[in-house]
Structure formats: C-alpha cells, structure tokens
Scaffold this motif. Structure first.
Motif, mmCIF file in Angstrom:
data_model
loop_
_atom_site.group_PDB
_atom_site.id
_atom_site.type_symbol
_atom_site.label_atom_id
_atom_site.label_comp_id
_atom_site.label_asym_id
_atom_site.label_seq_id
_atom_site.Cartn_x
_atom_site.Cartn_y
_atom_site.Cartn_z
ATOM 1 N N THR A 162 2.998 29.425 -9.740
ATOM 2 C CA THR A 162 3.492 28.154 -10.291
ATOM 3 C C THR A 162 2.987 27.958 -11.709
ATOM 4 O O THR A 162 3.732 27.525 -12.601
ATOM 5 C CB THR A 162 3.052 26.972 -9.408
ATOM 6 O OG1 THR A 162 3.588 27.143 -8.096
ATOM 7 C CG2 THR A 162 3.523 25.646 -9.987
ATOM 8 N N GLU A 163 1.725 28.302 -11.931
ATOM 9 C CA GLU A 163 1.160 28.174 -13.279
ATOM 10 C C GLU A 163 1.794 29.178 -14.247
ATOM 11 O O GLU A 163 1.978 28.867 -15.431
ATOM 12 C CB GLU A 163 -0.356 28.372 -13.228
ATOM 13 C CG GLU A 163 -1.110 27.217 -12.601
ATOM 14 C CD GLU A 163 -2.595 27.501 -12.438
ATOM 15 O OE1 GLU A 163 -3.404 26.788 -13.058
ATOM 16 O OE2 GLU A 163 -2.955 28.445 -11.694
ATOM 17 N N LYS A 166 4.940 27.637 -15.390
ATOM 18 C CA LYS A 166 4.636 26.500 -16.261
ATOM 19 C C LYS A 166 4.232 26.962 -17.649
ATOM 20 O O LYS A 166 4.705 26.437 -18.665
ATOM 21 C CB LYS A 166 3.509 25.672 -15.631
ATOM 22 C CG LYS A 166 3.133 24.430 -16.423
ATOM 23 C CD LYS A 166 1.994 23.683 -15.734
ATOM 24 C CE LYS A 166 1.541 22.494 -16.585
ATOM 25 N NZ LYS A 166 0.398 21.788 -15.969
ATOM 26 N N GLU A 170 6.044 26.085 -21.174
ATOM 27 C CA GLU A 170 5.359 25.076 -21.992
ATOM 28 C C GLU A 170 5.323 25.439 -23.473
ATOM 29 O O GLU A 170 5.316 24.559 -24.329
ATOM 30 C CB GLU A 170 3.928 24.856 -21.480
ATOM 31 C CG GLU A 170 3.854 23.931 -20.297
ATOM 32 C CD GLU A 170 2.434 23.508 -19.982
ATOM 33 O OE1 GLU A 170 1.483 24.147 -20.496
ATOM 34 O OE2 GLU A 170 2.262 22.537 -19.221
#
Length: 330
Positions: A162-163, A166, A170
């Motif tokens: 998930t990171e 992200k 980002e």
C-alpha cells in the motif's frame, strides 16, 4: 596505465570540478559516440539533470554540422556524431565552451509539462509477463511473490505494498531525457522521500506488454511497445507512443514525452485503463491530460536541500537499507 592499453583508454578529456558542477568526463563510446559524464559518483540528485539538459539545449542550438542526436540522462549525455564530418575533439571543445558559459543553474526556469497518467496496479496483462518469466526463464524467481513484483518492491524498501503505491503517486516523476526504447523516458522522483529503489530482473524478461510500468534502481519507465525488459513491474498505464501517428496527440510526434516532462500517476481500474487503448489507437478521441508548467530551479533546490526534507529522506533511506538487506538477492 600500461603502454599496451594506452590506446584503448576511454576518457579523452576532462573539465575540473568547480563550485557549480562536478568534474566533467568526456568518454569515448564508439567511433561515432561521445558520452559526457558528470562526476564519478552514482547519485540520484535531480538538479544534475537540469544542468545536463541546459548544456544539451545550448549544444543543439549551435547546429553543429555532423552532430546527429543527443541522448541526455540524469548525469550523462550521449552525443551521436558522424566522425567523417565532425571530429570528437571539435565536439568536446564545443561542449566545454557551453560549460564555461553556464556558470550556474540557480536562475533557470525550466518549461516542464505535467502529464497525468492513470495506473492500474497489479493488472492482469502485466501479471501475464511476470508469469511467463517464471514459467520459461526463471522458475521460483525471488522477485515474484504471489505472481507479481510489487511485494518484492515493498520488501526491498521496508514498506508495505500500500505504501509503495502511495509513494509512486505522491511524487512527480521528472524526465531526464528520452531514449533507450522508442518513445521511452527516464523518470526520477522529484521528492526524495518517495525515492523507491529496487534491483532489476536477473536475467531480464523476454516480453512486457505495452503500457506496463516498472522501476529499476530508482528510475521509473513506462513501456511504450511490447518488448523485453528488466524493471520490476507494478502496474499498467495508457499508451505513451503511437507509431501510426493517427491520434491527434501523436500527429506531429509518435512520442508523448519531451525532455523535462513530469508524470503524475493516479490510480484507476484495469477496465478504465484498457478502455483508453481503444480510444487512443482505434477511435483516436481520447483526451490526454497535460498541464503546461515550469520548474523554478532555485525554489526547488532550496526545498530539496532543506533540513526537514533531508531528515525525512534520510529516515526513508535507513528503512530502505534495512529492507534491502533482508530481501532475497537477484
């Protein structure tokens, strides 16, 4: 150097390091190629690319007879020239002249479009490429977990999947130059806190679908056509190259990217991404989301080198090093 090998030396000339640039190395890269490198250190520092692109533009503006093309990278530039028309010594002199003229990058304002690209993570088409690799090239490859590469990317960086997603979405990804494959670009994170790093496939794949997106080292690449490849794959985006040049976006150039473009990814479903292929290649009515913009170098460098950003980037690098130490080697 041993006299026997003196004639095979590749570094033809240098420019010394000064307060505004690292040492410049002029390296022979074949009869008709000169590679210019900025320093010996392999580092991810995007402002290096600002200087490379500035010198590249200055050289191209000279319209030097015999210079065929240039392929700028993050901290290198490859000059392709006709040695029967242009001597390498004359080319080096021209580059040196530009280097002496460019005293600083601080006052530069770089035209830089933002291209918004949808990405479907862990899509079925890209997954086929990973499965084919495991079946035909390297069974039980350690970078393939649950039929995909994204968990390996996460493992190498000490974060969750998930990171990973992200972090990819980002930051803006800066194109240091187009090359390697028709329509391709080399994209680097402008935010060092999002600078994922991962080893490449060993050995590489024999097939990758059009639109696949992968990362090798800290560099992101969007695959413009079906081809081989060695970057760890995490998803698929829309077409960024059209050889037929039917779509209005590609009418003047089959390549979507320009030097100094930025990519901003946003998540979409696989169905949404796949539908775009029909509207680009067949119906030719898809509207690419491209925003004109600029990078004010002084402002970016001040932000990049600020204490807060450097501390947060260092903390991420520490976590990354710990993850890479635990990840299986390729």
């Amino acid at each position: 150097m041993n006299e026997r090998f003196e004639k095979y030396k590749t570094i033809l000339d240098t420019l010394p390091e000064n307060e505004v640039r690292p040492e410049v190395l002029f390296r022979q890269a074949g009869d008709g190629f000169l590679q210019v490198e900025y320093g010996y250190e392999q580092r991810l520092y995007v402002p290096d690319s600002f200087r490379v692109l500035a010198i590249n533009d200055m050289i191209r503006a000279k319209n030097i007879k015999g210079l065929i093309e240039t392929v700028p990278g993050l901290r290198t530039n490859m000059f392709h020239f006709d040695p029967e028309v242009l001597s390498v010594e004359k080319l080096i002199d021209a580059i040196k002249e530009c280097e002496e003229e460019l005293t600083s990058i601080d006052d530069m304002v770089i035209p830089s479009r933002i291209i918004y690209l949808p990405i479907a993570f862990e899509d079925s088409e890209t997954k086929k490429a990973v499965e084919k690799y495991e079946q035909l090239i390297r069974p039980n490859a350690p970078n393939i977990i649950n039929g995909y590469n994204i968990e390996y990317i996460a493992m190498c960086n000490g974060v969750s999947t998930t990171e990973v997603k992200k972090l990819l979405m980002e930051t803006e990804w800066f194109n240091s130059g187009c090359g390697f494959w028709p329509g391709g670009g080399f994209f680097w994170p402008l935010d060092p806190r999002c600078a994922l790093v991962v080893p490449k496939y060993n050995p590489p794949r024999t097939w990758t679908p059009e639109g696949a997106v992968g990362i090798g080292g800290p560099c992101v690449f969007t695959y413009t056509t079906p081809t081989g490849g060695g970057y760890q794959l995490f998803g698929r985006t829309i077409p960024t190259f059209q050889f037929a040049m039917k779509h209005p976006q590609f009418r003047d150039n089959p390549c979507l990217y320009r030097n100094a473009d930025r990519i901003k990814f946003y998540e979409a479903t696989e169905k949404e991404v796949v539908e775009v292929y029909d509207h680009v290649h067949n119906k030719t009515d898809y509207q690419y989301e491209i925003e004109e913009g600029e990078i004010i170098v002084k402002d970016y460098v001040e932000w990049l080198n600020s204490e807060e950003i450097q501390q947060q980037a260092a903390a991420f690098k520490k976590k990354q090093a710990e993850g890479l130490a635990k990840a299986p080697k390729l």
